[in-house]
Design an enzyme around this catalytic site. Structure first.
Site, mmCIF file in Angstrom:
data_model
loop_
_atom_site.group_PDB
_atom_site.id
_atom_site.type_symbol
_atom_site.label_atom_id
_atom_site.label_comp_id
_atom_site.label_asym_id
_atom_site.label_seq_id
_atom_site.Cartn_x
_atom_site.Cartn_y
_atom_site.Cartn_z
ATOM 1 N N HIS A 39 12.918 6.064 -4.296
ATOM 2 C CA HIS A 39 11.850 5.074 -4.477
ATOM 3 C C HIS A 39 12.070 3.961 -3.450
ATOM 4 O O HIS A 39 12.923 3.101 -3.636
ATOM 5 C CB HIS A 39 11.896 4.526 -5.903
ATOM 6 C CG HIS A 39 10.699 3.710 -6.263
ATOM 7 N ND1 HIS A 39 10.502 2.431 -5.807
ATOM 8 C CD2 HIS A 39 9.630 4.022 -7.034
ATOM 9 C CE1 HIS A 39 9.368 1.971 -6.287
ATOM 10 N NE2 HIS A 39 8.814 2.917 -7.042
ATOM 11 N N HIS A 59 5.353 5.698 -1.132
ATOM 12 C CA HIS A 59 6.533 4.851 -1.358
ATOM 13 C C HIS A 59 7.675 5.571 -2.069
ATOM 14 O O HIS A 59 8.769 5.025 -2.196
ATOM 15 C CB HIS A 59 6.141 3.615 -2.181
ATOM 16 C CG HIS A 59 5.912 3.931 -3.624
ATOM 17 N ND1 HIS A 59 4.812 4.637 -4.065
ATOM 18 C CD2 HIS A 59 6.666 3.676 -4.717
ATOM 19 C CE1 HIS A 59 4.896 4.793 -5.375
ATOM 20 N NE2 HIS A 59 6.013 4.223 -5.798
#
Length: 167
Positions: free
Chosen positions: A87, A72
């Site tokens: 992110h 992620h």
């Protein structure tokens, strides 16, 4: 003597460095990201993007420092020394990598616009808190300034989102 002064002024302009959009979408000021870790700039300075497609490209020439095991997030060290964290979404670590495909690994050299990660935008929108993706300079202390310069809509690899000035 004048040559030295003019040379200095000329090179001062070259000390600025742009970080480009790693995703296509709508920009969001970091302060409006619904997560205090990012909105209160605990991780560093930057901007966020609400993606309109599930593709992340390199925002600068550099090297992949880290790809999180849950896919992620990743870190890049740009050639100018900026450490950039991308992110993807908020609270996406809980997805344990589902919905993400990583196309690079730590140590890879990358150029601006190279494909880094693809993700299922619909799945992330449904399963995570948000698709908003912070783009953070984690070492802002190494720069005189880190300033958002992004228009409201950005295209991955084409539009600058941050301008950094070297100390």
């Amino acid at each position: 003597m004048f040559k030295k002064w003019f040379g200095k002024n000329k090179s001062a302009g070259n000390d600025n460095f742009q970080v480009f959009a790693p995703l296509t979408g709508e920009t969001v000021p970091l302060e409006k990201v619904p997560d205090p870790v990012f909105s209160q700039k605990m991780m560093g300075e930057g901007v966020a993007i609400r993606p309109s497609e599930g593709k992340v490209v390199s925002p600068a020439d550099g090297e992949i420092l880290q790809v999180f095991p849950t896919k992620h997030a990743l870190g890049i060290k740009a050639e100018n020394g900026a450490e950039i964290l991308i992110h993807i979404g908020l609270e996406t670590v809980a997805l344990k990598g589902t919905g993400f495909t990583v196309h690079v690994e730590a140590g890879n050299k990358v150029k601006k616009g190279d494909l880094l990660v693809t993700f299922d935008l619909d799945y992330i929108a449904k399963e995570a808190k948000s698709t908003i993706t912070p783009v953070i300079i984690t070492n802002p202390q190494d720069f005189r300034s880190v300033a958002p310069v992004a228009p409201e809509r950005v295209e991955a690899g084409k539009d600058a989102v941050l301008e950094l000035a070297k100390k």
